[in-house]
Design an enzyme around this catalytic site. Structure first.
Site, short mmCIF file in Angstrom:
data_model
loop_
_atom_site.label_atom_id
_atom_site.label_comp_id
_atom_site.label_asym_id
_atom_site.label_seq_id
_atom_site.Cartn_x
_atom_site.Cartn_y
_atom_site.Cartn_z
N ASN A 197 60.30 -38.31 61.86
CA ASN A 197 59.91 -37.17 62.69
C ASN A 197 58.59 -36.60 62.19
OD1 ASN A 197 60.06 -35.20 64.67
ND2 ASN A 197 62.13 -34.54 64.13
N CYS A 211 53.72 -33.96 69.40
CA CYS A 211 54.62 -34.98 68.87
C CYS A 211 54.21 -36.39 69.28
CB CYS A 211 56.05 -34.71 69.34
SG CYS A 211 56.26 -34.67 71.15
N HIS A 237 60.55 -34.98 73.45
CA HIS A 237 59.99 -35.19 72.11
C HIS A 237 59.74 -36.67 71.88
CE1 HIS A 237 59.01 -34.02 68.05
NE2 HIS A 237 60.03 -34.65 67.50
N GLN A 294 53.57 -31.45 62.66
CA GLN A 294 52.81 -30.98 63.82
C GLN A 294 52.76 -29.47 63.92
OE1 GLN A 294 55.90 -32.92 66.41
NE2 GLN A 294 55.47 -31.16 67.75
#
Length: 444
Positions: free
Chosen positions: A383, A67, A361, A61
């Protein structure tokens, strides 16, 4: 009162403990976290998991707060990879960012029109003006974008400078929207009709659209996608609309996706559904809804989803007890009590009540390590910070960290016990706009 006598006493107490001097020197050299890191945590994370879903290549990102978009699209792409017979695939996060910014601007201006008679110095107006169009968002907000606009492959709308570095774009949009809020409120005081105010709003939205096209690019109404599958066979999907592409190559019924929340505070009883006032993206889509349930209910649903091969979107407080480079999220990662003299003595509910923790997040659960009795030990996390952190972008979360710092998951309702789904049959409780459960939408 802090005076010379007090400071002299403090200095003596500090230097009388020789451990303080050693720790002071170490902290000055490498910082509090490195000195406090519990090396035993490494033994608890071998990055081996008994249950795993498929995953694509790690996404990035970059310097943006997208996110929640990356996590949602990384969850959706598993179905796309299967249908296209590909080993990896990435949706355009720039495409969804464009619509999010435009729809958030519309939502904000509508909220200003709804509160024209609210006092200028009220907490509500201050909240609305604080962050009208930041990068963050919630699962249901993204579901609304997918429902209305679909999705496109990354090649159909690639990244731009401002999709990867959103700060300046956000600053300009925020400043302009605050000016527009002032213009609408003054026009209302001057006696303009609601119809005239709506006309003003449409011109305002055009200017926002104008900025977004210049910063993010024009939206593809149709596109052609060419690719080779895992068998090296060439394919061309010609003249697809974003809505058709999402329907054909993801195929989710978004009504089946439900958010489970774990907020163990006294003001949020389990077994009830909640929403947050003045929080949304697409105005005409359904309101954000969470079902609050015990943490074990979230774990059970997540495990069943992973066992069925379906990744799980989740929201957490990623900055707590986590090491970005090692990719470890461990409830005992740092022993602050040993280095600083005291730890932070707040439980999960108290952290929420006193502003010590909130959703910061969103990521994807793509695996879990279960013991012989089926109890979760560690969780495999995908992630969206690129492959230079963690284990090539993968993080390992211990089960106690899930308990303490995970607040929300989004799963298909078939994995949720019926007793929790019954919460949707009761009136939805409205939370104040500044409730910590809405904080993920304020991520920059």
């Amino acid at each position: 009162m802090i005076n010379e006598e007090t400071l002299s006493s403090f200095k003596k107490r500090f230097n009388d403990n020789r451990e303080n001097v050693v720790i002071k020197n170490a902290v000055a050299k490498v910082g509090i976290n490195d000195v406090s890191f519990n090396n035993e945590a490494l033994r608890r994370h071998n990055f081996v998991f008994s249950e795993e879903t498929k995953k694509g290549e790690i996404t990035n990102q970059k310097n943006s707060g997208r996110c929640w978009m990356f996590a949602a699209l990384n969850t959706a792409r598993i179905d796309t990879m299967e249908k296209l017979n590909k080993d990896t695939f990435e949706f355009s996060e720039n495409y969804t960012l464009f619509w999010d910014k435009l729809e958030k601007s519309n939502y904000f201006l509508d909220s200003i029109l709804d509160t024209l008679d609210e006092a200028q110095d009220s907490r509500l107006i201050a909240h609305l003006l604080m962050a009208p169009v930041q990068d963050g968002g919630q699962w249901d907000m993204f579901a609304g974008i997918l429902n209305k606009y679909g999705a496109v492959p990354k090649e159909a709308m690639p990244e731009t400078f401002h999709s990867s570095k959103t700060a300046i774009l956000n600053d300009i949009l925020t400043s302009k929207l605050r000016q527009y809020a002032k213009d609408l409120r003054i026009a209302h005081k001057d006696g303009k009709t609601i119809g005239e105010l709506q006309d003003m709003k449409e011109d305002m939205l055009y200017f926002i659209y104008n900025i977004l096209v210049k910063a993010l690019g024009e939206i593809p109404e149709t596109f052609t996608y060419e690719y080779r599958d895992r068998d090296n066979q060439f394919h061309r999907i010609a003249e697809s609309t974003p809505q058709d592409f999402f329907n054909n190559y993801v195929g989710w019924d978004l009504e089946d996706m439900v958010s489970l929340l774990n907020a163990p505070t006294k003001d949020k009883p389990y077994g009830r559904a909640y929403t947050v006032k003045y929080l949304g993206t697409v105005k005409e889509e359904k309101q954000i809804t969470y079902i609050n349930a015990p943490i074990e209910a979230l774990k059970k649903a997540a495990i069943e989803s992973i066992e069925a091969g379906e990744p799980v979107w989740f929201g957490c407080d990623v900055g707590k007890m986590s090491d970005r480079q090692l990719g470890i999220m461990d409830s005992k990662a740092f022993e602050y009590d040993l280095t600083l003299g005291e730890g932070i003595d707040l439980d999960k509910a108290e952290r929420l009540d006193y502003g010590e923790s909130l959703l910061t997040h969103a990521m994807v659960l793509i695996g879990v390590d279960l013991d012989n009795e089926g109890k979760s030990l560690n969780w495999k996390v995908e992630n969206s910070w690129g492959d230079k952190v963690g284990k090539k972008g993968i993080f390992s979360m211990d089960d106690a960290w899930f308990d303490e710092y995970t607040y929300q998951i989004a799963v298909n309702k078939r994995y949720i016990d019926e007793k929790w789904m019954k919460a949707l049959d009761k009136p939805i409780i409205e939370l104040e706009p500044w409730d910590p459960m809405g904080a993920l939408a304020l991520v920059k």
